[in-house]
Motif scaffolding. Structure first.
Motif, PDB file in Angstrom:
ATOM      1  N   THR A   1       0.845  -1.184   0.000  1.00 20.11           N
ATOM      2  CA  THR A   1       0.000   0.000   0.000  1.00 20.11           C
ATOM      3  C   THR A   1       0.885   1.240   0.000  1.00 20.11           C
ATOM      4  O   THR A   1       1.998   1.225   0.504  1.00 20.11           O
TER       5      THR A   1
ATOM      6  N   THR B   1       2.479   4.656   1.070  1.00 16.75           N
ATOM      7  CA  THR B   1       2.747   5.258   2.378  1.00 16.75           C
ATOM      8  C   THR B   1       1.974   6.563   2.500  1.00 16.75           C
ATOM      9  O   THR B   1       2.076   7.445   1.645  1.00 16.75           O
TER      10      THR B   1
ATOM     11  N   ALA C   1       1.442   9.979   4.311  1.00 19.89           N
ATOM     12  CA  ALA C   1       2.160  10.919   5.168  1.00 19.89           C
ATOM     13  C   ALA C   1       1.269  11.336   6.340  1.00 19.89           C
ATOM     14  O   ALA C   1       0.039  11.441   6.191  1.00 19.89           O
TER      15      ALA C   1
END
Length: 233
Positions: free
Chosen positions: A56, A58, A60
């Motif tokens: 998946t 990333t 933030a």
């Protein structure tokens, strides 16, 4: 003749015995086939391996919230020269080279003005009193920062004696660090000797002052005129 009869009798008997033996053998083989067990079935195949986890993207972390905007100072009956500095009806005057206030009409007008604005504007939770000087005497080692701090403290002491809560005031002396104009003439040096009043906290929140901008350097003096060219003969 007896031998012939015996042969006739024995041959059928031998045939019966042989048939019985064959029958017994057949019966034994059939019985042995019924007793034997089939081999065990092969073990089941192992389960297929689990598929790898789906990668998946990333995500933030969310940005922190922006800090609250600084409060906007709005005072009753008072004008502001900047976001923090209060416009005064004059200046406090001191004895030369001393922190003793000259209690003339000019100084009294400023001091009573400040005392009144502090009573009328309780939102000013901290008033910063700043002392500023010219650069006179510094070449000989005179400490103008100390003098300006003592002058600001003298103003705070007068205000505290006239009803202003001393915990609502702070003093700061800058000496000649923040001149309004270059210290190049007596008139300019007099402008740099001043006491400023700033809103340091408004309703308990600190008020940021603008960055100090140094005054422009004085223009260079004009070059002396050259000698006129001699007339042509």
């Amino acid at each position: 003749m007896k031998i012939g009869r015996i042969s006739k009798v024995c041959i059928p008997l031998l045939a019966v015995v042989a048939i019985g033996s064959v029958g017994a053998l057949g019966t034994g083989c059939h019985a042995e086939a019924q007793v034997s067990t089939p081999p065990p079935p092969p073990p089941p195949p192992p389960p297929p391996p689990e598929p790898p986890p789906v990668a998946t993207a990333t995500v933030a972390p969310p940005a922190p919230p922006a800090p609250p905007a600084p409060p906007k100072v709005a005072l009753r009956g008072v004008k502001m020269k900047s976001s923090t500095q209060i416009e005064m009806p004059g200046d406090v005057e001191y004895q030369s080279g001393s922190a003793k206030i000259n209690m003339n009409e000019k100084s009294k007008k400023v001091l009573t003005f400040v005392a009144t604005l502090m009573k009328d504007n309780p939102e000013v939770s901290k008033l910063r009193i700043e002392g500023h000087t010219d650069n006179g005497g510094e070449a000989k080692g005179f400490d103008n920062v100390k003098l300006s701090t003592e002058r600001a403290q003298a103003v705070a002491d007068w205000l505290a004696k006239n009803g202003v809560d001393p915990t609502h005031m702070i003093v700061k002396g800058y000496g000649s660090q923040h001149p309004l104009v270059p210290n190049d003439t007596p008139e300019h040096m007099a402008m740099n000797r001043r006491t400023e009043f700033h809103v340091h906290e408004f309703s308990g929140v600190a008020v940021e002052a603008e960055a100090y901008v140094a005054p422009p350097a004085p223009p260079a003096p004009p070059a002396p005129p050259g000698k006129p060219a001699p007339p042509k003969k």
